[in-house]
Structures are given as structure tokens and as C-alpha cells.
Design an enzyme around this catalytic site. Structure first.
Site, short mmCIF file in Angstrom:
data_model
loop_
_atom_site.label_atom_id
_atom_site.label_comp_id
_atom_site.label_asym_id
_atom_site.label_seq_id
_atom_site.Cartn_x
_atom_site.Cartn_y
_atom_site.Cartn_z
N ILE A 34 106.48 -1.55 -39.51
CA ILE A 34 105.03 -1.72 -39.62
C ILE A 34 104.27 -0.87 -38.62
CG2 ILE A 34 105.17 -4.03 -40.61
CD1 ILE A 34 104.82 -5.21 -37.89
N ALA A 35 104.97 -0.28 -37.64
CA ALA A 35 104.29 0.59 -36.66
C ALA A 35 105.34 1.46 -35.97
CB ALA A 35 103.53 -0.24 -35.63
N GLY A 37 105.61 4.10 -32.38
CA GLY A 37 104.99 4.67 -31.20
C GLY A 37 105.90 5.69 -30.56
N MET A 39 107.72 5.40 -27.82
CA MET A 39 108.96 4.87 -27.27
C MET A 39 109.73 4.03 -28.26
SD MET A 39 107.82 3.66 -23.47
CE MET A 39 109.28 2.63 -23.37
N VAL A 42 108.12 -0.73 -34.51
CA VAL A 42 107.96 -2.17 -34.70
C VAL A 42 108.26 -2.52 -36.15
CG1 VAL A 42 106.39 -4.13 -34.48
CG2 VAL A 42 106.21 -2.21 -32.89
N LYS A 57 110.30 -5.15 -31.84
CA LYS A 57 110.05 -3.80 -31.34
C LYS A 57 111.37 -3.23 -30.86
CE LYS A 57 106.99 -1.30 -28.17
NZ LYS A 57 105.91 -1.47 -27.18
N ASP A 151 97.04 0.83 -21.27
CA ASP A 151 96.90 1.52 -22.56
C ASP A 151 95.94 0.73 -23.46
OD1 ASP A 151 97.28 3.54 -24.38
OD2 ASP A 151 99.13 2.71 -25.21
#
Length: 688
Positions: A34-35, A37, A39, A42, A57, A151
Site C-alpha cells: 500500500i506504500a 518509501g 527505506m 508497507v 512495514k 519528517d
């Protein structure tokens, strides 16, 4: 973490990612991604142990081999797990399997603040502040715990379908200590460039005010629909953060009140000493601005001055909102300050110097002057000097009044009682209002009431733990000082979880700002399996926030491995079963030629597993069945006697007696008539 059902593509859900479908650590069934990044990625996942949907994650392959990255990832779990707040995404678990490092966290179905900006921005100040309030509340909780998010951006603000707002990805958060700081030259610059505070760009060092800066940029974006700084590369954007101020939102979206501009200016000041100390202070300022908006106030010079300190414009002689002191400068019509050249909003106009009209130049020689030139110069010189002195004095008096005289120093009220603090502020000509990020029900003067303030381990309950402005800071005469009272040490009672399910118990514990420890199974004859028996520490125990609480869960009745007692003493069998909580039914007894009386002929069940309260049925032997040996056998014919005995089920053995004569009559028998013998026994006939 967030699950956007509408944005996920069919290909992604179909499992193009090899991680999808994996059972991680024997517990998490990984679903669609679903995501993603820098690093980690997710995934939506199912916790098969607790039967709930979570977000997992997972660090990108190979990064787990880098000890520095892996350590930072693990710190993310520990830092985020310390935060228990309704506007912070909860972290449930952290682990590692075959080099795969992961976090399990709360799944928030919905969208992000970025989606709201795309659809609604520019938005009204009231709407923008309503969205920022839960974000600042979450950051304030982190700052109180000594953590920095580092962040803050719209992508990390999740909005659930039911309207709940949660701040996610404390993966870059760090405990405030010297050994965790990174510099731009010798370390790692963490954060999204559009929201980086200047000090993060310059030397990589940050405190809570870096989050305040980022929050101010997000507020600007909500108000205007655009970011304050743009560039062709991240380096250009970072440069602007250091050398250019965030412009007033009203320059892009006219109609925004001056005090809202001042709020953005204070939050995004390039000199971090000019910003609010942390998110809790900024949240208090947001509440003040929100109240003014709710009251329909379009212009509030006092609130504007409170939020945005003063600075003198070098060309126009106007006062502009930048800092508490009046600075001088001369940079091409812009305003100088300790942090560079800043544009500003006019608050009041200083008197400008009167213009001088030059003397006309004659076209041809005229008559000689009426008075000697030397005397003329002596008159004009003192007048010019007096005018210059008057101008300087006027400017000085104006600067003194607007920059100093109408201000006073905030008196120190720390450690005073509420009444004493109010009297001291009143004596200084200042107003007092109560504030603070926390609230608690306290018994005061025999009455239970809600009290606002902040928790403190050192300041006694009801005394002043903090004030805004700080003691000694400059404040307008008649201004308001926000006093934060101590609520005492932050403690919470362990809730009663007896009779709840495991999930309900976990929610009850975390809802009291305590951490869930582990579930410990125990056998119970009376409580159904899966029901919570109690907790450790017990309900009602007062604990610090974040203390782990374990729960005891019923595993149901303890199982009993059945033992086979067939052919053995029934009394001993009954005692063995009853000692283990089983019920013995031995109501059935039967004759058995092969099993001794009082022993078990059969058992139901003969093997397997039972639980306390279950029944075992025993069939007990009465021994062989006895029948009476009939009479009338002696002196009868052998053949007739045989037939009679066999008809009764006996076996017959005929032998010659010691007096045998060959007559064929029964002389004697064994056993004798009238004896009780087992059915089917052998009877010996002795003939004569």
C-alpha cells in the site's frame, strides 16, 4: 499506516510483489503493498494470531544487512511504541525473520492530508487550523516524550474514513541526545526537502522546533494550495529554506487575516530561537488564532503583535512583523534581521523625514544678496542641525515606544500557586489564562473537577510548571500570559480486563496510556477459552505511562490423558479418574466368566483426551454367573442324568466308580446336588 482502497491498482493487489502472500514470522500473512518509501515498503497484512488486519512495514532487501540502517529501523519501533496517543499511529510489534526486519502497526483505511490539499486547497483558515490541531497534538505528545518526528509532511498525516487524523511514520524520530545527531557533512540528512528547517539543511542538527517549522510549512500549504519554496532541484529548495523566508499566505490567498500570517511567520522563522519552543506551544497559539477566527475577528493588531515580533523597515520607516526587537538594516529595500533579509507585513508607519526642496538655480546673474553670504551660512547651519536632531529624536522616540516602551517583562511565576501567579501577573498589569496540553480529573477543595495543565515529575500539583511567554520575555502591556499548572506525575490505573477478549483487553490497556506486554495462557475449569482471567499488575495498580501490562487468558479446562483400566480393579480405576476431575459412571455390572468380580470388563472411552467434568463409563464384572446343581440325579440312569444336566447348560463327564458292576446307574456325582457352581461347569457322574 494507511490503506487507500481506491488508489490501489489491480496489478498490485494481484501479487506482483513476491512478498505478497508470505507468512512473516509465522504470524503475519502479507497482502498487497500500500506504500513504498526510501527505506521500506508497507503492506496490508492479517495478524493470524489475533485475527485482525494490520499494516506491516518491511525494510527493503539488503538494508537489513546494513547495521546502521537496521539499528535505525529498530529504533523506530521502540520510539513509536513509546507513544500512546489518539492521533499517533500505534505500533504493535517489531521483529526479524531471515534478515527481513519489520514493524506491525495500526492500519488506517482512508487517505492522506496530501489528498485533502489536492481537493480543497486553498482552504479557509478555520478549516486549515482544524486539520492542523490533531497533528500538533500528536507532535506535542512526541516532544513531551523527548522524540522528534523529523519528517512532518502531508503524506505522513493519515485521515481515516471516519474522520480520525493520525500522524504516521515516526521512523525518522529520534530520542533527543547528542549521540543521535547527524550533520550535513559527516552524517545523514533525514527528511523531505520541502519541509526541512534551515538548521537541518545547514548542520543536520534538530530539536522540536524543526517539527514546528515543518508544521508551519504544512499550514502554509493548506492555506495557499502551494509550497512556499520551489526550485528545479532539491538543492535549490533547500537553499531557499536557509536564505528566504516563507512568504505571508495572504500574498497568495488575499483575505487571510494578518494574525494568521503572523502565526505562519512565527512557526517558520529561519532563526529557530524565534519559533515556538515545541508543538505544544504552537498548538496553544493555534487555539488563540482559531478562537479569533471563530469570533469573526478580521483584524487584531494586539494578537498579530503577540505572534509576530517587530522590525523596522530600512527604506519606508515602517514597522514589520519579525522579532521582538527593532533592528536596522539596508539591503535593497528589504528588511534585515538576525536570520537574513525578510519581507514583512506593515503594522504601523513610522514618521518619514520631511523632503527638502532644492533652491532654484538662476538663469543669469542677479543683484547682489541683501545680506553677506557668511551670515546666511551661519543661520542655515543651526536650523538644519536642529531639524536633523528633531528627526533623529522623533525616530528614536518612535522606535523606543513601538519597540520597547509599550512592552514589559513577563514576571517569573514558576512554582507559584494559581492564586499567587494571578496576583503577581495582575500587579504587573498582565492578564492570566490557563493552558496546557494535558488534562486530569483532580479533587480540589473536596470537589472533583477537570484541570488543564501538564504532567510533571518535579512540580507539585496545582503549581505553575510553565508559562508562555517565558519569564523575562517581552510582552505588550495588558497582554495575556498563558500559565500551565502542574497536574503532578503522569500516572494511570491498570484497567479491569477480567472477562474481556484478548483484543478488548489490549485496547483497554493501551487506552490508559500503558503498553501491552504479553498474553499468558492458564487452564480454567470455569472460564471459557479465550477469555481474560486478569492482569499483571492487577487492576487498579497505578503505573507510569508506557509500563507493560501482561494479561492471563483462559485456555479452558486442563486436558486429561485417559488411561485404560480394563481387567483391573474398578475401585482403583474410579479413584484415579476422580483425582483428575473426571466423573465415573459404574452403574453397569455384568457376569463375566473371564473377569474377576469387581474388576473392569470395559471402559468408555478407553483412550484419548478428556477435560475436567467429563464422564468415564465403567462396566464392572460380577464374576461368573452361579447356578444350582439339580437334584434327582443319584440312582437315575446315566443317560437320563446326562441329558438333564446338559439341558441346563452343564458339561457332563461319566466315570466308573470304585464299586462299578456295569449296571449303568449314577452312584455318585461331583459337585453334589444343591451346590452353586458357574453356569457351564463340568459335572462328573460316577456310575455303578
Amino acid at each position: 499506516m494507511q490503506s487507500d482502497r481506491h488508489a490501489r491498482s489491480g496489478t498490485e493487489a494481484a501479487g506482483g510483489d513476491p512478498t505478497t502472500g508470505r507468512l512473516l514470522d509465522g504470524r503475519y500473512r502479507i497482502g498487497p503493498r500500500i506504500a513504498r518509501g526510501g527505506m521500506a515498503s508497507v503492506y496490508e497484512a492479517t495478524d493470524i494470531r489475533l485475527d485482525r488486519t494490520v499494516a506491516v512495514k518491511i525494510m527493503h532487501p539488503g538494508m537489513g544487512d546494513d547495521e546502521e540502517f537496521a539499528a535505525r529501523f529498530v529504533r523506530e519501533a521502540r520510539a513509536a511504541a513509546r507513544l500512546s496517543h489518539p492521533h499517533v499511529v500505534a505500533v504493535y510489534d517489531q521483529g526479524e525473520e531471515d534478515g527481513t526486519v519489520y514493524l506491525a502497526m495500526e492500519l488506517i483505511p482512508g487517505h492522506t492530508l496530501r489528498d485533502v490539499i489536492r481537493k480543497e486547497a486553498p482552504m479557509t483558515p478555520s478549516r486549515a487550523l482544524a486539520l492542523m490541531e490533531p497533528v500538533l497534538s500528536a507532535l506535542a505528545a512526541a516532544h513531551r516524550a523527548g522524540l522528534i518526528h523529523r519528517d512532518v509532511k502531508p503524506e505522513n498525516v493519515l485521515i481515516a474514513d471516519d474522520g480520525r487524523v493520525k500522524v504516521a511514520d515516526f521512523g525518522l524520530a529520534k530520542a533527543v541526545s547528542a549521540d543521535t545527531q547527524h550533520t550535513a557533512t559527516g552524517g545523514v540528512l533525514i527528511g523531505t526537502v520541502s519541509y526541512l528547517a534551515p538548521e537541518l539543511v545547514v548542520d543536520g542538527r534538530a530539536d522540536a522546533r524543526a517539527d514546528v517549522y515543518a508544521a508551519g510549512v504544512v499550514l502554509y500549504e493548506l492555506l495557499t494550495g502551494s509550497k512556499p519554496h520551489a526550485g528545479d532541484s532539491p538543492i535549490q529548495v533547500a537553499y531557499k529554506h536557509v536564505h528566504e523566508d516563507v512568504p505571508p499566505p495572504s500574498a497568495v490567498a488575499p483575505g487571510i487575516p494578518a494574525y494568521v500570517d503572523a502565526l505562519v511567520a512565527r512557526a517558520t522563522a529561519r532563526d529557530r530561537s524565534l519559533r515556538p519552543a515545541d508543538a505544544a506551544v504552537l498548538l496553544h497559539q493555534v487555539h488563540r488564532v482559531g478562537q479569533a477566527l471563530a469570533d469573526g475577528v478580521q483584524d487584531d493588531p494586539e494578537l498579530t503583535a503577540d505572534l509576530a515580533p517587530m522590525l523596522l523597515h530600512p527604506d519606508t520607516g515602517e514597522l514589520v512583523a519579525v522579532d521582538d526587537e527593532v533592528y536596522d538594516g539596508s539591503h535593497d529595500g528589504e528588511v534585515t534581521s538576525p536570520i537574513g533579509i525578510l519581507p514583512g507585513r506593515t503594522v504601523e508607519r513610522m514618521p518619514a523625514a520631511p523632503a527638502r526642496t532644492p533652491a532654484p538655480v538662476p538663469s543669469r546673474p542677479g543683484p547682489p544678496p541683501a545680506r553677506p553670504p557668511a551670515r546666511r551660512r551661519r543661520w542655515r547651519g543651526p536650523v538644519t542641525l536642529l531639524l536633523l536632531l528633531a528627526l533623529v529624536l522623533g525616530v528614536a522616540v518612535g522606535a523606543w515606544w513601538f519597540g520597547w516602551a509599550r512592552y514589559t517583562s513577563t514576571p517569573a511565576v514558576l512554582d507559584l500557586t494559581r492564586t499567587a501567579a494571578e496576583k503577581k501577573l495582575d500587579a504587573a498589569g498582565l492578564q492570566m489564562e490557563l493552558g496546557g496540553p494535558d488534562h486530569k480529573r483532580l479533587r480540589i477543595d473536596g470537589k472533583v473537577q477537570d484541570m488543564v495543565g501538564q504532567f510533571s515529575e518535579t512540580v507539585p500539583v496545582g503549581r505553575v510548571a510553565d508559562s508562555d511567554p517565558d519569564p523575562g520575555a517581552r510582552i505588550l502591556d495588558g497582554g495575556t500570559v498563558t500559565v500551565v499548572l502542574s497536574l503532578g506525575p503522569e500516572r494511570y490505573k491498570v484497567p479491569s480486563v477480567k472477562g474481556l477478549t484478548e483484543d478488548q483487553a489490549q485496547d483497554a490497556i493501551t487506552g490508559k496510556h500503558l503498553d501491552f506486554g504479553e498474553s499468558i495462557g492458564r487452564w480454567s475449569d470455569s472460564i471459557p477459552a479465550g477469555t481474560v482471567l486478569g492482569s499483571d499488575p492487577r487492576a487498579g495498580t497505578v503505573l507510569r505511562p508506557g509500563t507493560a501490562v501482561n494479561i492471563f487468558i483462559s485456555k479452558g479446562p486442563k486436558p486429561v490423558e485417559v488411561r485404560d483400566w480394563t481387567g483391573r480393579d474398578a475401585d482403583k480405576a474410579q479413584a484415579w479418574f476422580e483425582d483428575r476431575g473426571l466423573v465415573v459412571d459404574r452403574g453397569t455390572e455384568e457376569y463375566d466368566d473371564n473377569v474377576a468380580e469387581g474388576h473392569v470388563i470395559s471402559q468408555t472411552p478407553a483412550s484419548g483426551t478428556l477435560h475436567r467434568g467429563d464422564t468415564v463409563k465403567l462396566v464392572v464384572s460380577k464374576g461368573p454367573e452361579l447356578v444350582e446343581v439339580p437334584g434327582g440325579i443319584i440312582a437315575s440312569g446315566v443317560d437320563a442324568a446326562r441329558a438333564k444336566l446338559e439341558a441346563l447348560g452343564f458339561r457332563v463327564d461319566v466315570q466308573n466308580s470304585d464299586h462299578y458292576l456295569g449296571l449303568g446307574y449314577v452312584y455318585e456325582m461331583d459337585p453334589h446336588s444343591g451346590d452353586m457352581v458357574p453356569r457351564g461347569s463340568t459335572i462328573t457322574l460316577f456310575q455303578i
